[in-house]
Design an enzyme around this catalytic site. Structure first.
Site, PDB file in Angstrom:
ATOM      1  N   GLU A 189       0.839  -1.197   0.000  1.00  0.00           N
ATOM      2  CA  GLU A 189       0.000   0.000   0.000  1.00  0.00           C
ATOM      3  C   GLU A 189       0.877   1.251   0.000  1.00  0.00           C
ATOM      4  O   GLU A 189       1.960   1.266   0.598  1.00  0.00           O
ATOM      5  CB  GLU A 189      -0.897  -0.012   1.257  1.00  0.00           C
ATOM      6  CG  GLU A 189      -1.767   1.237   1.384  1.00  0.00           C
ATOM      7  CD  GLU A 189      -2.860   1.116   2.446  1.00  0.00           C
ATOM      8  OE1 GLU A 189      -2.909   0.096   3.152  1.00  0.00           O
ATOM      9  OE2 GLU A 189      -3.660   2.059   2.558  1.00  0.00           O
ATOM     10  N   ASN A 193      -6.714   1.611   2.786  1.00  0.00           N
ATOM     11  CA  ASN A 193      -7.437   2.878   2.967  1.00  0.00           C
ATOM     12  C   ASN A 193      -7.002   3.919   1.934  1.00  0.00           C
ATOM     13  O   ASN A 193      -7.792   4.767   1.512  1.00  0.00           O
ATOM     14  CB  ASN A 193      -7.211   3.434   4.372  1.00  0.00           C
ATOM     15  CG  ASN A 193      -7.813   2.528   5.444  1.00  0.00           C
ATOM     16  OD1 ASN A 193      -8.648   1.686   5.157  1.00  0.00           O
ATOM     17  ND2 ASN A 193      -7.377   2.700   6.677  1.00  0.00           N
ATOM     18  N   ASN A 219     -12.180  -0.862  -0.944  1.00  0.00           N
ATOM     19  CA  ASN A 219     -11.515  -1.354   0.264  1.00  0.00           C
ATOM     20  C   ASN A 219     -12.309  -0.984   1.509  1.00  0.00           C
ATOM     21  O   ASN A 219     -12.675   0.186   1.689  1.00  0.00           O
ATOM     22  CB  ASN A 219     -10.116  -0.726   0.383  1.00  0.00           C
ATOM     23  CG  ASN A 219      -9.396  -1.158   1.659  1.00  0.00           C
ATOM     24  OD1 ASN A 219      -8.985  -2.297   1.779  1.00  0.00           O
ATOM     25  ND2 ASN A 219      -9.260  -0.246   2.615  1.00  0.00           N
ATOM     26  N   GLU A 220     -12.577  -1.954   2.350  1.00  0.00           N
ATOM     27  CA  GLU A 220     -13.191  -1.740   3.680  1.00  0.00           C
ATOM     28  C   GLU A 220     -14.314  -0.700   3.634  1.00  0.00           C
ATOM     29  O   GLU A 220     -14.375   0.206   4.472  1.00  0.00           O
ATOM     30  CB  GLU A 220     -12.130  -1.333   4.711  1.00  0.00           C
ATOM     31  CG  GLU A 220     -11.119  -2.428   4.966  1.00  0.00           C
ATOM     32  CD  GLU A 220     -10.233  -2.233   6.193  1.00  0.00           C
ATOM     33  OE1 GLU A 220     -10.171  -1.111   6.713  1.00  0.00           O
ATOM     34  OE2 GLU A 220      -9.600  -3.219   6.619  1.00  0.00           O
ATOM     35  N   TYR A 227      -6.952  -8.378  11.769  1.00  0.00           N
ATOM     36  CA  TYR A 227      -5.713  -8.042  12.480  1.00  0.00           C
ATOM     37  C   TYR A 227      -5.907  -8.471  13.925  1.00  0.00           C
ATOM     38  O   TYR A 227      -6.938  -8.150  14.523  1.00  0.00           O
ATOM     39  CB  TYR A 227      -5.433  -6.542  12.400  1.00  0.00           C
ATOM     40  CG  TYR A 227      -5.114  -6.093  10.985  1.00  0.00           C
ATOM     41  CD1 TYR A 227      -3.881  -6.376  10.403  1.00  0.00           C
ATOM     42  CD2 TYR A 227      -6.050  -5.402  10.227  1.00  0.00           C
ATOM     43  CE1 TYR A 227      -3.590  -5.991   9.110  1.00  0.00           C
ATOM     44  CE2 TYR A 227      -5.770  -5.001   8.922  1.00  0.00           C
ATOM     45  CZ  TYR A 227      -4.534  -5.296   8.369  1.00  0.00           C
ATOM     46  OH  TYR A 227      -4.247  -4.907   7.078  1.00  0.00           O
ATOM     47  N   GLU A 241      -6.490  -9.076   3.669  1.00  0.00           N
ATOM     48  CA  GLU A 241      -5.603  -8.423   4.652  1.00  0.00           C
ATOM     49  C   GLU A 241      -5.614  -9.263   5.912  1.00  0.00           C
ATOM     50  O   GLU A 241      -6.688  -9.514   6.473  1.00  0.00           O
ATOM     51  CB  GLU A 241      -6.076  -7.006   4.995  1.00  0.00           C
ATOM     52  CG  GLU A 241      -5.843  -6.003   3.893  1.00  0.00           C
ATOM     53  CD  GLU A 241      -6.169  -4.568   4.319  1.00  0.00           C
ATOM     54  OE1 GLU A 241      -6.044  -4.230   5.503  1.00  0.00           O
ATOM     55  OE2 GLU A 241      -6.576  -3.800   3.422  1.00  0.00           O
ATOM     56  N   GLN A 292       1.597  -6.283   5.676  1.00  0.00           N
ATOM     57  CA  GLN A 292       1.943  -5.963   4.307  1.00  0.00           C
ATOM     58  C   GLN A 292       3.320  -6.563   4.022  1.00  0.00           C
ATOM     59  O   GLN A 292       3.646  -7.551   4.653  1.00  0.00           O
ATOM     60  CB  GLN A 292       1.880  -4.451   4.104  1.00  0.00           C
ATOM     61  CG  GLN A 292       0.451  -3.911   4.380  1.00  0.00           C
ATOM     62  CD  GLN A 292       0.208  -2.486   3.868  1.00  0.00           C
ATOM     63  OE1 GLN A 292       0.983  -1.910   3.140  1.00  0.00           O
ATOM     64  NE2 GLN A 292      -0.916  -1.907   4.301  1.00  0.00           N
TER      65      GLN A 292
HETATM   66  O1  AHR Z   1      -3.074  -2.550   6.224  1.00  0.00           O
HETATM   67  C1  AHR Z   1      -3.283  -1.341   6.895  1.00  0.00           C
HETATM   68  C2  AHR Z   1      -4.718  -0.850   6.790  1.00  0.00           C
HETATM   69  O2  AHR Z   1      -5.546  -1.717   7.502  1.00  0.00           O
HETATM   70  C3  AHR Z   1      -5.321  -0.837   5.404  1.00  0.00           C
HETATM   71  O3  AHR Z   1      -5.027   0.336   4.725  1.00  0.00           O
HETATM   72  C4  AHR Z   1      -6.780  -0.938   5.670  1.00  0.00           C
HETATM   73  O4  AHR Z   1      -7.476  -1.566   4.632  1.00  0.00           O
HETATM   74  C5  AHR Z   1      -6.862  -1.689   6.992  1.00  0.00           C
HETATM   75  O5  AHR Z   1      -7.689  -1.055   7.887  1.00  0.00           O
END
Ligand code: AHR
Length: 498
Positions: free
Chosen positions: A27, A72, A172-173, A244, A292, A349
């Site tokens: 990203e 994001n 995305n999201e 996450y 992700e 990432q």
């Molecule tokens: O990977 C970091 C961020 O985490 C990304 O930009 C977003 O999609 C997620 O919230």
């Protein structure tokens, strides 16, 4: 000493392991692109400005695909800003990370990087502040033969041959209130359907990933996925999941049991896909794309998320330790165990930003989570087998009853790959592995990751505290393998079957 038994059978197959589950994510965020993988001023820079030391290290991970350019970031990104002569590209304000984006790396540079690395390019379109038509134009730029406006633009930029980008993400999201252009599910579904139709009208060979729920704690979890899938219908080849995880409570056993929560998330989203398929009487089933995933909780303060108007500020620079490496192995075990429904996954990432690699000036550090990814990636080919694990378990605080041994297995013709983690913080484990219909005859290779304690981590000063090493505690007798795993360890083994 703990004793566990793993029983496998070559007929008890879950599904083909899609190699795309070993993908990455790059990203425009912090020092990921600029300074991380692209830095013309580095002593390691190649002619194109990409860092050869970072590329060599990434090459060891043998990632199959690469998702780009966000995250994001993409919800405010206009791809036309990132093509054409570099000195004519605009410098813009990236609102997502409050940073300066000079557009020195864009579509053409990313595709060239993918070609060099052997990565399948995977592009995310802007459905936050962008339009469905802008998304469709990008497909033409990348995939159409010359003769129309955007394909000709690509040719004018030096690339006559189409890039053939096979996979595209519809935003995305978009369920997250923090996302630029966030809207409720019904409105996102309309936007995504409009974009999907025009994108497939431009190139009907592409596959599309619809934005699913990005956080299991959002009140729209699963309901978002249902609404989106019902409206988009057969345009969605995949629905996305994000996760996450972190050890916020300092509770290592509970953190290591988080694999249960990952299993559950996959099964819940898959249940929605099955429900929608039945309800709409469609022949087509949407599969899962975990685009992700990682450990991320320390570098998440306000300062870690706000670039304060800087170019390439240090953001989300998570330092990983041994327990994080075990959790990364747990994610991969879960993906393999769900090979029938999970087709794509992208580690978030690749460098500097929540990443297995960190740069400091011209130095490069390999973090603990690099090693399980490398060990699994080398052994990914084949069919996932259902492992039946018997052995001691423990009750975790938030994630329920967990076995000390977490396992997955891949059968590749006459080779068997077995992946094990020993979650015990203080006891070694003896694990006996048997394939009920076939003898194990020899060990081809085996590697182990462990370390002095759960919090042990690599640093630029001490880079080899956590690393993989040859694993020798493997014995084969009477067609079965017996291994002795140290506490807090990950083993990846390849056996030959008779
Ligand atoms: O990977 C970091 C961020 O985490 C990304 O930009 C977003 O999609 C997620 O919230």
């Amino acid at each position: 000493m703990n004793q566990s038994y793993i029983a496998l059978h070559t007929s008890f197959q879950i599904g083909h392991v899609d190699p795309r589950i070993l993908g990455g994510f790059l990203e425009h965020l912090g020092r990921a692109v600029y300074d991380g993988i692209y830095n013309p001023g580095s002593a390691h820079a190649g002619e194109d400005g990409f860092r050869t030391d970072v590329m060599e290290a990434l090459g060891r991970l043998q990632m199959t695909g690469m998702r780009y350019p966000g995250g994001n970031f993409v919800s405010g990104y206009h791809w036309l800003d990132g093509v054409g002569p570099r000195d004519q590209r605009p410098t813009v304000c990236d609102l997502a990370w409050q940073s300066i984006e000079p557009n020195r790396v864009g579509t053409d540079e990313f595709i060239a990087l993918c070609r060099t690395m052997g990565w399948i390019p995977m592009l995310t379109v802007n459905l936050g502040t962008g339009t469905p038509e802008e998304a469709r134009n990008w497909v033409e730029y990348c995939n159409a033969r010359v003769g129309t406006k955007y394909a000709d633009l690509r040719a004018n930029n030096g690339n006559v041959q189409p890039y053939d980008v096979p996979l595209w993400f519809l935003g995305n999201e978009m369920d997250g209130p923090w996302q630029l252009g966030h809207v409720p599910a019904d409105q996102y579904a309309i936007r995504a359907q409009q974009a999907a139709k025009m994108m497939k009208d431009t190139d009907d060979s592409i596959e599309l990933v619809a934005c699913g729920s990005c956080n299991v704690d959002l009140p729209t979890y699963l309901e978002w996925d249902r609404q989106v899938l019902e409206y988009i219908g057969d345009y969605a080849d995949y629905i996305s999941l994000h996760r996450y995880v972190g050890n916020e409570q300092g509770d290592t056993p509970d953190f290591l049991a988080v694999t249960h929560a990952i299993d559950r998330q996959i099964e819940e989203v898959d249940a929605v896909c099955r429900y929608v398929q039945s309800k709409t009487r469609s022949k087509k089933r949407a599969y899962l794309c975990f685009d992700e995933w990682n450990v991320w909780y320390r570098a998440r303060t306000r300062d870690d998320l706000d670039g304060k108007g800087q170019f390439a500020p240090p953001l989300l620079e998570e330092v990983y330790n041994l327990e994080d490496a075990l959790v990364v192995a747990g994610f991969l075990n879960s993906f393999i165990r769900h090979a029938d429904v999970l087709k794509i996954a992208n580690l978030a990432q690749i460098v500097n930003v929540i990443a297995p690699l960190m740069t400091r000036g011209d130095d490069l550090l390999v973090q603990s989570i690099f090693y399980p990814f490398e060990m699994y990636s080398r052994r990914r080919a084949g069919v996932s087998l259902r492992p039946v694990v018997q052995g001691p378990s423990f009750e975790s605080r938030a994630n329920g009853l967990a076995q000390l041994i977490d396992a997955s297995a891949i059968l590749n013709q006459s080779q068997l790959n077995v992946f094990l983690t020993n979650r015990s913080p203080d006891e070694p484990a003896i694990v006996q592995i048997s394939v009920e219909d076939c003898p194990i005859v020899s060990l081809d290779s085996a590697e182990l990751v462990t370390g002095p304690d759960a919090q042990a981590a690599n640093s630029f000063e001490h880079p080899d505290v956590i690393r993989s090493q040859p694993f020798t505690e493997v014995k084969i007798s009477q067609g079965k393998a017996t291994v002795e795993l140290p506490p807090l360890s990950i083993a990846a083994m390849t056996f030959a079957l008779g």
